[in-house]
Design a protein around this motif. Sequence first.
Motif, PDB file in Angstrom:
ATOM      1  N   ALA A 171       0.988  -1.360  -0.130  1.00 48.67           N
ATOM      2  CA  ALA A 171       0.128   0.024  -0.070  1.00 48.67           C
ATOM      3  C   ALA A 171       1.111   1.107  -0.099  1.00 48.67           C
ATOM      4  CB  ALA A 171      -0.986  -0.113   1.285  1.00 48.67           C
ATOM      5  N   ASN A 187      -4.435   6.674   5.176  1.00 55.63           N
ATOM      6  CA  ASN A 187      -5.504   5.834   4.925  1.00 55.63           C
ATOM      7  C   ASN A 187      -5.517   4.500   3.992  1.00 55.63           C
ATOM      8  OD1 ASN A 187      -7.896   7.437   5.757  1.00 55.63           O
ATOM      9  ND2 ASN A 187      -7.429   8.996   4.259  1.00 55.63           N
ATOM     10  N   ALA A 188      -4.472   4.486   3.380  1.00 56.10           N
ATOM     11  CA  ALA A 188      -4.135   3.580   2.513  1.00 56.10           C
ATOM     12  C   ALA A 188      -3.521   2.195   3.529  1.00 56.10           C
ATOM     13  CB  ALA A 188      -3.033   3.482   1.523  1.00 56.10           C
ATOM     14  N   ILE A 191      -6.782   0.795   5.478  1.00 52.92           N
ATOM     15  CA  ILE A 191      -7.401   0.097   4.372  1.00 52.92           C
ATOM     16  C   ILE A 191      -6.790  -1.331   4.441  1.00 52.92           C
ATOM     17  CG2 ILE A 191      -8.348  -0.646   2.218  1.00 52.92           C
ATOM     18  CD1 ILE A 191      -8.267   2.879   1.858  1.00 52.92           C
ATOM     19  N   SER A 194      -7.278  -4.243   7.011  1.00 51.10           N
ATOM     20  CA  SER A 194      -8.593  -5.182   6.849  1.00 51.10           C
ATOM     21  C   SER A 194      -8.376  -6.264   6.035  1.00 51.10           C
ATOM     22  CB  SER A 194      -9.869  -4.089   6.676  1.00 51.10           C
ATOM     23  OG  SER A 194     -10.323  -3.518   7.566  1.00 51.10           O
ATOM     24  N   THR A 195      -7.281  -6.276   4.984  1.00 52.11           N
ATOM     25  CA  THR A 195      -6.987  -7.433   4.386  1.00 52.11           C
ATOM     26  C   THR A 195      -5.801  -8.051   4.549  1.00 52.11           C
ATOM     27  OG1 THR A 195      -5.501  -6.084   2.771  1.00 52.11           O
ATOM     28  CG2 THR A 195      -8.056  -6.146   2.333  1.00 52.11           C
ATOM     29  N   THR A 223      -5.157  -1.909  -4.511  1.00 53.72           N
ATOM     30  CA  THR A 223      -6.403  -1.548  -4.097  1.00 53.72           C
ATOM     31  C   THR A 223      -6.581  -0.484  -2.964  1.00 53.72           C
ATOM     32  OG1 THR A 223      -7.071  -3.860  -4.918  1.00 53.72           O
ATOM     33  CG2 THR A 223      -8.655  -2.632  -3.420  1.00 53.72           C
ATOM     34  N   ALA A 224      -5.759  -0.847  -1.800  1.00 49.95           N
ATOM     35  CA  ALA A 224      -6.046   0.285  -0.858  1.00 49.95           C
ATOM     36  C   ALA A 224      -5.300   1.553  -1.276  1.00 49.95           C
ATOM     37  CB  ALA A 224      -4.903  -0.225   0.166  1.00 49.95           C
ATOM     38  N   LEU A 227      -8.330   3.376  -3.737  1.00 49.80           N
ATOM     39  CA  LEU A 227      -9.303   3.547  -2.953  1.00 49.80           C
ATOM     40  C   LEU A 227      -9.013   4.836  -2.186  1.00 49.80           C
ATOM     41  CD1 LEU A 227     -10.368   0.050  -1.487  1.00 49.80           C
ATOM     42  CD2 LEU A 227     -11.654   1.901  -3.014  1.00 49.80           C
ATOM     43  N   ALA A 228      -7.812   5.126  -1.319  1.00 51.19           N
ATOM     44  CA  ALA A 228      -7.481   5.978  -0.683  1.00 51.19           C
ATOM     45  C   ALA A 228      -7.129   7.404  -1.669  1.00 51.19           C
ATOM     46  CB  ALA A 228      -5.965   5.796   0.202  1.00 51.19           C
ATOM     47  N   PHE A 232     -11.516   7.244   0.319  1.00 51.18           N
ATOM     48  CA  PHE A 232     -11.996   6.067   0.864  1.00 51.18           C
ATOM     49  C   PHE A 232     -11.101   6.558   2.404  1.00 51.18           C
ATOM     50  CE2 PHE A 232     -12.330   2.167   2.762  1.00 51.18           C
ATOM     51  CZ  PHE A 232     -13.735   1.566   2.261  1.00 51.18           C
ATOM     52  N   GLY A 234      -9.793   5.083   5.923  1.00 50.03           N
ATOM     53  CA  GLY A 234      -9.163   3.937   6.563  1.00 50.03           C
ATOM     54  C   GLY A 234      -9.110   4.516   8.112  1.00 50.03           C
TER      55      GLY A 234
END
Length: 467
Positions: A171, A187-188, A191, A194-195, A223-224, A227-228, A232, A234
């Motif tokens: 990330a 934020n990344a 995120i 959670s994975t 992905t993270a 999204l960030a 998004f 986190g």
Amino acid sequence: MNAIDPSAAILPARRIAEFAAGLQYQDIPPAVRERARIHILDALGVGLASNAYSFADRTMAGIRALGGEGECTVIGRPERLPLRDAALANGFLIHGLDFDDTHLASIIHATAACLPVALSLGESIGATGQELLAAYAAGMEVSIRIGLAVKGGFHHTGFHATGVVSHFSSAVTAGRLLGLTAEQILNAQGIASSTASGIQVFLEDGAWTKRFHPGWGAVAGITAARLAQNGFVGPKRPYEGKFGLFDSHLQSYADHADIGALHDGLGERWELAETAIKPYPVCHFIHGAADSAIGLRADIPDVDAIESIRILLPEPTMKIVAEPAADKLRPANDYAAKFSAQFVVAACLRLGRFGLAELQPEALADEATLALAARARCEVDPDSAFPTYFSGGVEVVLKDGRRLFRHERVNSGAGERRLDTAGASAKFMGAAGMVLDEAAARRACEAVLTIDGRPVRETMAVLAKPA
């Protein structure tokens, strides 16, 4: 583990984010850049060699079924895949032979935890070699520092440490390549919390899942970051927060975590440069014992004269490479053999070496090696320098009563015995030569050793295999 009031201190994830967002190629000391090139070369050589094994074709068939064709290169192969599928494939190949580098103190495969993202995302967005190297360096520091913070705790609770940390380092690597702000990289990381996973049950039967973990972390990291990048949100304390990584994954070991290790000296002390390159394609925990066995070989004129073998290993590694003994004496497959101190030491004593050839089916079934392994027992090494080095020793008792002993405090490939550019290049040529002709392997070696002087797409083109 001391609780942190988010309003009263700089949070580790924010400090990491600020470091990664601000890191420039010129900020990395020249000696660290040189080690980075060496480690990238080593990882890519191993990734190329993985294609010589049947597991690569089977895995690639599954990955191709996910999303079909794309624009990103797969190391040593003609296929071109969508971004995340290419990162998954490259991560799998780099870690496929368990021959990639290890940061000994953090007990993680650091390059596998971040290079797949740097390569695939860097190619996808048209990054420069300097941008790739800066992102890789940021990811290396993050993965290593998480490993240092947990002090081996992931292994004790059943998690594959590289599989876990790769989500966070990927990330951060992706965030740096994409030019995210510190807030977005913060934020990344949240995120990614959670994975992050990867369990060690593969140790029971030599399953292939360990190979898959860094690539899956690469998918999660991309992905993270995306999204960030698009807003998004986190969690801000993914490591030390209540029910964060330390609580959830360390369990009873959570109180032993060193939160400061995540950020102390970040950007000033470069852990990347302390990472070790493997001379043997087996679990790094066995390397000191393998060194000792090879060192003893010259003093044993006939291995049939060996009555018994005593192998000394670091205590925290015993459950991984020495137990249960019945399974370790006759490994069911090549992956199980990589985690068998008894088998590896027996082969080293018999042959005076241990390379990829010693993991082929005929070598695993060799009755002379298996008979030697049956005479071996493993004990805790009282003089181990673990985790600074993966020390190990071997004592051989001959049938005439003589005892031969050798102990290696610093395993080969680490510390003052680390591989330089020439050593890493020789390893690369041997590994790459399993799938490329000598001229193509030489071109690839030269391209990687100057990776920061060319676009990522140019380097990846040299690493692909023509259709």
